[in-house]
Design a protein around this motif. Structure first.
Motif, short mmCIF file in Angstrom:
data_model
loop_
_atom_site.label_atom_id
_atom_site.label_comp_id
_atom_site.label_asym_id
_atom_site.label_seq_id
_atom_site.Cartn_x
_atom_site.Cartn_y
_atom_site.Cartn_z
N GLY A 203 20.39 4.27 6.67
CA GLY A 203 19.37 3.24 6.86
C GLY A 203 19.20 2.38 5.62
O GLY A 203 19.49 2.81 4.50
N LEU A 204 18.73 1.16 5.82
CA LEU A 204 18.49 0.24 4.71
C LEU A 204 17.18 -0.50 4.94
O LEU A 204 16.95 -1.05 6.03
N GLU A 205 16.31 -0.49 3.94
CA GLU A 205 15.03 -1.18 4.02
C GLU A 205 14.90 -2.17 2.87
O GLU A 205 15.48 -1.97 1.81
N TYR A 206 14.15 -3.24 3.11
CA TYR A 206 13.92 -4.24 2.07
C TYR A 206 12.43 -4.37 1.82
O TYR A 206 11.61 -4.14 2.71
N TYR A 207 12.08 -4.75 0.59
CA TYR A 207 10.67 -4.93 0.27
C TYR A 207 10.23 -6.32 0.71
O TYR A 207 10.80 -7.32 0.30
N ASP A 208 9.21 -6.35 1.55
CA ASP A 208 8.62 -7.60 2.02
C ASP A 208 7.35 -7.85 1.22
O ASP A 208 6.37 -7.11 1.34
N ALA A 209 7.36 -8.89 0.38
CA ALA A 209 6.22 -9.16 -0.50
C ALA A 209 4.97 -9.53 0.29
O ALA A 209 3.85 -9.17 -0.11
N GLU A 210 5.13 -10.21 1.41
CA GLU A 210 3.96 -10.60 2.20
C GLU A 210 3.32 -9.39 2.86
O GLU A 210 2.10 -9.27 2.93
N GLU A 211 4.14 -8.49 3.36
CA GLU A 211 3.64 -7.28 4.00
C GLU A 211 3.28 -6.20 2.98
O GLU A 211 2.57 -5.24 3.30
N ASN A 212 3.81 -6.33 1.75
CA ASN A 212 3.63 -5.36 0.68
C ASN A 212 4.09 -3.97 1.10
O ASN A 212 3.43 -2.96 0.86
N ARG A 213 5.26 -3.93 1.73
CA ARG A 213 5.84 -2.66 2.13
C ARG A 213 7.33 -2.86 2.42
O ARG A 213 7.82 -3.99 2.53
N PHE A 214 8.03 -1.74 2.55
CA PHE A 214 9.45 -1.77 2.87
C PHE A 214 9.63 -1.80 4.38
O PHE A 214 8.99 -1.02 5.10
N LEU A 215 10.53 -2.66 4.84
CA LEU A 215 10.80 -2.81 6.27
C LEU A 215 12.29 -2.66 6.53
O LEU A 215 13.11 -2.97 5.65
N PRO A 216 12.67 -2.22 7.73
CA PRO A 216 14.10 -2.09 8.05
C PRO A 216 14.81 -3.42 8.01
O PRO A 216 14.26 -4.45 8.41
N VAL A 217 16.03 -3.42 7.49
CA VAL A 217 16.84 -4.63 7.47
C VAL A 217 17.28 -4.96 8.89
O VAL A 217 17.68 -4.07 9.64
#
Length: 217
Positions: A203-217
């Protein structure tokens, strides 16, 4: 240097296999890289962990990524003190000389360095507190992330992953303390990215600054 030994036979065999296949099939490309130099569009800072293979994850060819690896994919803050700073030197070269367009921090699951930091900060690894511990002093960089993780009051089972992702965030924060990084980001010639990969499942997740959390790519 008396202590240097010949390459192990297994590695020598693998080299000859690569030279006869991959290199031979792409000889023109390798010659071009040698004569024209490298022009990577991205720098990747990842962990030394042998299970993290960023070129495989992204299907990258030789010459595409400028890669720096260290324990727990950490970037220290900007410290122009005249001392020797390997990671900072790599960042400086990538941004000011190679002028990469993307700088990517890649964290990962089951990170031994992060687990060491977790144990050290929790008082379970006194050996890492010793001034003679290179690993311990390096993992001091992650203490701010540990404090943020503790404040979330997470179950023990969730803490390693949370701190692994904090390592990515600490590195992104520290990158912005480098004047040449901040300048390039503000000029929109450089973008920063934070990723976390789960080794077992791929799995790979990216940090979303607007959501302030890691989300799946």
């Amino acid at each position: 240097m008396q202590h240097a030994k010949p390459l192990p036979a297994l590695l020598a065999q693998r080299y000859h296999g690569w030279k006869a296949t991959t290199h031979a099939e792409n000889a023109a490309w390798y010659r071009r890289l040698a004569t024209e130099g490298q022009r990577p569009k991205a720098m990747v800072i990842s962990c030394c962990d042998s299970r993290v293979h960023v070129t495989s994850i992204f299907g990258a060819d030789t010459g595409e990524f400028f890669i720096h690896r260290n324990i727990a994919n950490l970037v220290p803050p900007y410290e122009p003190d005249g001392a020797q700073h390997g990671t900072s030197a790599a960042v400086e070269f990538a941004v000011t000389a190679l002028k990469v367009a993307h700088l990517i921090i890649v964290g990962h699951s089951r990170c031994g360095g992060v687990q060491g930091c977790l144990d050290m900060c929790a008082g379970r690894a006194p050996e890492l507190e010793e001034k003679t511990s290179f690993v311990g002093r390096w993992m001091d960089l992650l203490r701010p992330g540990y404090e943020r993780m503790v404040a979330r009051d997470l179950p023990a089972a969730d803490q390693p992953r949370a701190l692994e992702q904090e390592a990515v965030l600490v590195s992104l924060e520290n990158l912005m303390t480098f004047p040449f990084v901040r300048s390039a980001v503000e000029a929109r010639t450089l973008s920063l990215h934070g990723l976390w990969t789960e080794i077992g499942e791929g799995g790979l997740e990216y940090y979303d600054a607007e959501e302030n959390r890691f989300l799946p790519v």
